[in-house]
Design a protein around this motif. Structure first.
Motif, PDB file in Angstrom:
ATOM      1  N   SER A  75     -21.067  -2.803  12.407  1.00 44.71           N
ATOM      2  CA  SER A  75     -21.719  -2.669  11.113  1.00 44.71           C
ATOM      3  C   SER A  75     -20.618  -2.488  10.083  1.00 44.71           C
ATOM      4  N   ASP A  76     -20.981  -2.097   8.882  1.00 41.94           N
ATOM      5  CA  ASP A  76     -19.956  -1.823   7.880  1.00 41.94           C
ATOM      6  C   ASP A  76     -19.208  -0.528   8.157  1.00 41.94           C
ATOM      7  N   THR A  77     -19.739   0.303   9.072  1.00 43.89           N
ATOM      8  CA  THR A  77     -19.108   1.608   9.315  1.00 43.89           C
ATOM      9  C   THR A  77     -18.778   1.878  10.778  1.00 43.89           C
ATOM     10  N   THR A  78     -19.357   1.135  11.716  1.00 39.82           N
ATOM     11  CA  THR A  78     -19.178   1.418  13.143  1.00 39.82           C
ATOM     12  C   THR A  78     -18.852   0.135  13.890  1.00 39.82           C
ATOM     13  N   ALA A  79     -17.768   0.165  14.669  1.00 33.60           N
ATOM     14  CA  ALA A  79     -17.346  -1.014  15.432  1.00 33.60           C
ATOM     15  C   ALA A  79     -17.249  -0.672  16.909  1.00 33.60           C
ATOM     16  N   VAL A  80     -17.680  -1.605  17.763  1.00 38.21           N
ATOM     17  CA  VAL A  80     -17.578  -1.422  19.210  1.00 38.21           C
ATOM     18  C   VAL A  80     -17.103  -2.715  19.848  1.00 38.21           C
ATOM     19  N   ALA A 109      -6.463 -10.540  14.341  1.00 38.65           N
ATOM     20  CA  ALA A 109      -6.780 -11.863  13.799  1.00 38.65           C
ATOM     21  C   ALA A 109      -8.083 -11.871  13.011  1.00 38.65           C
ATOM     22  N   ILE A 110      -8.960 -10.887  13.257  1.00 34.46           N
ATOM     23  CA  ILE A 110     -10.197 -10.794  12.477  1.00 34.46           C
ATOM     24  C   ILE A 110     -10.161  -9.568  11.563  1.00 34.46           C
ATOM     25  N   ASP A 111      -8.941  -9.077  11.285  1.00 39.52           N
ATOM     26  CA  ASP A 111      -8.741  -7.937  10.386  1.00 39.52           C
ATOM     27  C   ASP A 111      -9.475  -6.684  10.869  1.00 39.52           C
ATOM     28  N   ALA A 112      -9.435  -6.455  12.181  1.00 37.76           N
ATOM     29  CA  ALA A 112      -9.974  -5.231  12.763  1.00 37.76           C
ATOM     30  C   ALA A 112      -8.866  -4.553  13.565  1.00 37.76           C
ATOM     31  N   ARG A 113      -9.078  -3.275  13.882  1.00 37.73           N
ATOM     32  CA  ARG A 113      -8.053  -2.506  14.593  1.00 37.73           C
ATOM     33  C   ARG A 113      -8.688  -1.681  15.701  1.00 37.73           C
ATOM     34  N   PRO A 114      -7.969  -1.496  16.827  1.00 40.16           N
ATOM     35  CA  PRO A 114      -8.518  -0.697  17.924  1.00 40.16           C
ATOM     36  C   PRO A 114      -8.822   0.742  17.527  1.00 40.16           C
ATOM     37  N   ASP A 115      -8.024   1.327  16.628  1.00 36.58           N
ATOM     38  CA  ASP A 115      -8.275   2.721  16.258  1.00 36.58           C
ATOM     39  C   ASP A 115      -9.485   2.879  15.348  1.00 36.58           C
ATOM     40  N   HIS A 116     -10.103   1.768  14.943  1.00 34.25           N
ATOM     41  CA  HIS A 116     -11.360   1.827  14.207  1.00 34.25           C
ATOM     42  C   HIS A 116     -12.570   1.693  15.127  1.00 34.25           C
ATOM     43  N   LEU A 117     -12.334   1.402  16.402  1.00 37.11           N
ATOM     44  CA  LEU A 117     -13.440   1.249  17.343  1.00 37.11           C
ATOM     45  C   LEU A 117     -14.053   2.613  17.676  1.00 37.11           C
ATOM     46  N   ALA A 118     -15.378   2.625  17.818  1.00 38.15           N
ATOM     47  CA  ALA A 118     -16.077   3.855  18.196  1.00 38.15           C
ATOM     48  C   ALA A 118     -16.337   3.926  19.690  1.00 38.15           C
ATOM     49  N   GLY A 119     -16.087   2.832  20.418  1.00 41.14           N
ATOM     50  CA  GLY A 119     -16.299   2.858  21.847  1.00 41.14           C
ATOM     51  C   GLY A 119     -16.324   1.472  22.450  1.00 41.14           C
ATOM     52  N   ILE A 120     -16.435   1.439  23.781  1.00 41.18           N
ATOM     53  CA  ILE A 120     -16.510   0.196  24.547  1.00 41.18           C
ATOM     54  C   ILE A 120     -17.767   0.260  25.408  1.00 41.18           C
ATOM     55  N   CYS A 121     -18.631  -0.731  25.281  1.00 40.08           N
ATOM     56  CA  CYS A 121     -19.857  -0.812  26.079  1.00 40.08           C
ATOM     57  C   CYS A 121     -19.640  -1.813  27.203  1.00 40.08           C
ATOM     58  N   GLN A 137     -32.955   2.188  28.188  1.00 41.74           N
ATOM     59  CA  GLN A 137     -33.104   3.252  27.197  1.00 41.74           C
ATOM     60  C   GLN A 137     -32.099   3.049  26.060  1.00 41.74           C
ATOM     61  N   PRO A 138     -32.573   2.795  24.835  1.00 37.68           N
ATOM     62  CA  PRO A 138     -31.653   2.609  23.705  1.00 37.68           C
ATOM     63  C   PRO A 138     -30.825   3.866  23.444  1.00 37.68           C
ATOM     64  N   PHE A 139     -29.623   3.661  22.944  1.00 35.77           N
ATOM     65  CA  PHE A 139     -28.773   4.766  22.527  1.00 35.77           C
ATOM     66  C   PHE A 139     -28.065   4.360  21.242  1.00 35.77           C
ATOM     67  N   ARG A 140     -27.420   5.311  20.603  1.00 35.12           N
ATOM     68  CA  ARG A 140     -26.771   5.044  19.320  1.00 35.12           C
ATOM     69  C   ARG A 140     -25.286   5.348  19.381  1.00 35.12           C
ATOM     70  N   ILE A 141     -24.526   4.488  18.722  1.00 34.76           N
ATOM     71  CA  ILE A 141     -23.128   4.761  18.418  1.00 34.76           C
ATOM     72  C   ILE A 141     -23.014   4.567  16.914  1.00 34.76           C
ATOM     73  N   GLY A 142     -22.797   5.648  16.183  1.00 37.42           N
ATOM     74  CA  GLY A 142     -22.801   5.547  14.726  1.00 37.42           C
ATOM     75  C   GLY A 142     -24.136   5.023  14.241  1.00 37.42           C
ATOM     76  N   ASP A 143     -24.096   3.991  13.385  1.00 41.88           N
ATOM     77  CA  ASP A 143     -25.361   3.428  12.900  1.00 41.88           C
ATOM     78  C   ASP A 143     -25.800   2.200  13.697  1.00 41.88           C
ATOM     79  N   LEU A 144     -25.202   1.979  14.856  1.00 43.46           N
ATOM     80  CA  LEU A 144     -25.614   0.890  15.740  1.00 43.46           C
ATOM     81  C   LEU A 144     -26.634   1.403  16.750  1.00 43.46           C
ATOM     82  N   ARG A 145     -27.767   0.730  16.836  1.00 43.61           N
ATOM     83  CA  ARG A 145     -28.735   1.004  17.889  1.00 43.61           C
ATOM     84  C   ARG A 145     -28.497  -0.013  18.997  1.00 43.61           C
TER      85      ARG A 145
END
Length: 275
Positions: free
Chosen positions: A21-26, A43-55, A106-114
């Motif tokens: 999302s605009d605030t949470t990356a996985v 290459a897509i202007d993202a960084r590992p330290d901005h990730l909230a987790g790995i599913c 069972q749904p779960f949340r990471i930040g604003d991602l359902r």
């Protein structure tokens, strides 16, 4: 507002998908080396330290090998069901990893991602696909799946984008030099989706909300991107869904799309600095 999607890798060698999302990356799966993950995120202007987790979808090595070095360097939590976690720890040989266990279905949340994990048929402990949702926009991911199921159809229906396996052309697989036992595994109910099955499934779940289909895990020996795209696109056109873009994962790698509820559309970006 909406969701950002990028396929970092999709093959029998390594798999990883970026969703944010605009605030949470996985990441969904991390089968690449740490260096490759860092480079492909950059290459897509993202960084590992901005990730909230790995599913994790399942424990096969092409989906999990990059997890331990990512965790050691960036302290990222891993989200997996108990079966996948048990299998993965046998590969990692590390029981000290930071893991958060979800229950399939069972749904779960990471930040604003359902995030909703759903069962898929594959030869792993407890494999899942995912539907990830934010602000009414849904992305579906099912990259290893032996057969289309009613459950998978129900979960993926209504997604703006779907990343789905189109592993092999059935004729090419039968004519290949692969051992018969391997052919039987691939063709079995817990193996991999053919172009035909992927095309039938996508055509059944397609609708006005769907804008893009990314065909994943395309075999280098028993398929071609042209065959996979042609079969899926042809089946969609038969149903009148001419607005849906169909792309092989190898061409999608390195692109980043923003899917917004306002337009129900998608744009491709070489990089998006919003994360």
């Amino acid at each position: 507002m909406g969701l950002h999607l990028s396929v970092l890798a999709s093959s029998s060698a390594a798999n990883a998908i970026f969703v944010a999302s605009d605030t949470t990356a996985v990441l969904v799966d991390a089968g690449l080396s740490l260096k490759q993950i860092e480079q492909r995120l950059a290459a897509i202007d993202a960084r590992p330290d901005h990730l909230a987790g790995i599913c994790l979808s399942h424990e096969h090595s092409d989906h999990i090998l990059g997890v331990p070095p990512l965790q050691r360097r960036y302290g990222l939590p891993v989200y997996a069901n108990a079966g996948t976690l048990e299998g993965a720890r046998r590969v990692w040989k590390d029981r000290g990893a930071l893991c958060r266990v979800f229950s399939t279905g069972q749904p779960f949340r990471i930040g604003d991602l359902r995030i909703e994990p759903f069962a898929v048929p594959h030869d792993a402990y407890d494999p899942v696909g995912f539907v990830i949702e934010c602000d009414g926009v849904r992305v579906g991911i099912a990259t290893d799946m032996g057969i289309p199921t009613t459950l998978a159809r129900e979960r993926l229906r209504g997604c703006a984008a779907v990343v789905i396996e189109a592993n092999h052309d059935e004729r090419m697989l039968h004519q290949s030099a692969r051992p018969w036992a391997l052919k039987q595994r691939i063709l079995g109910r817990q193996g991999h989706l053919s172009n035909r099955h992927a095309a039938e499934m996508i055509a059944e779940i397609a609708g006005p909300a769907m804008r893009r289909v990314v065909l994943a895990h395309i075999s280098a020996e028993c398929n071609t991107p042209e065959l996979a795209v042609g079969e899926v696109r042809g089946r969609l056109q038969e149903r009148g869904w001419t607005h849906i873009e169909v792309i092989p994962a190898e061409q999608a790698t390195g692109l980043r799309w923003t899917l917004a509820m306002e337009t129900m559309g998608a744009k491709a970006y070489g990089g998006d600095p919003s994360i």
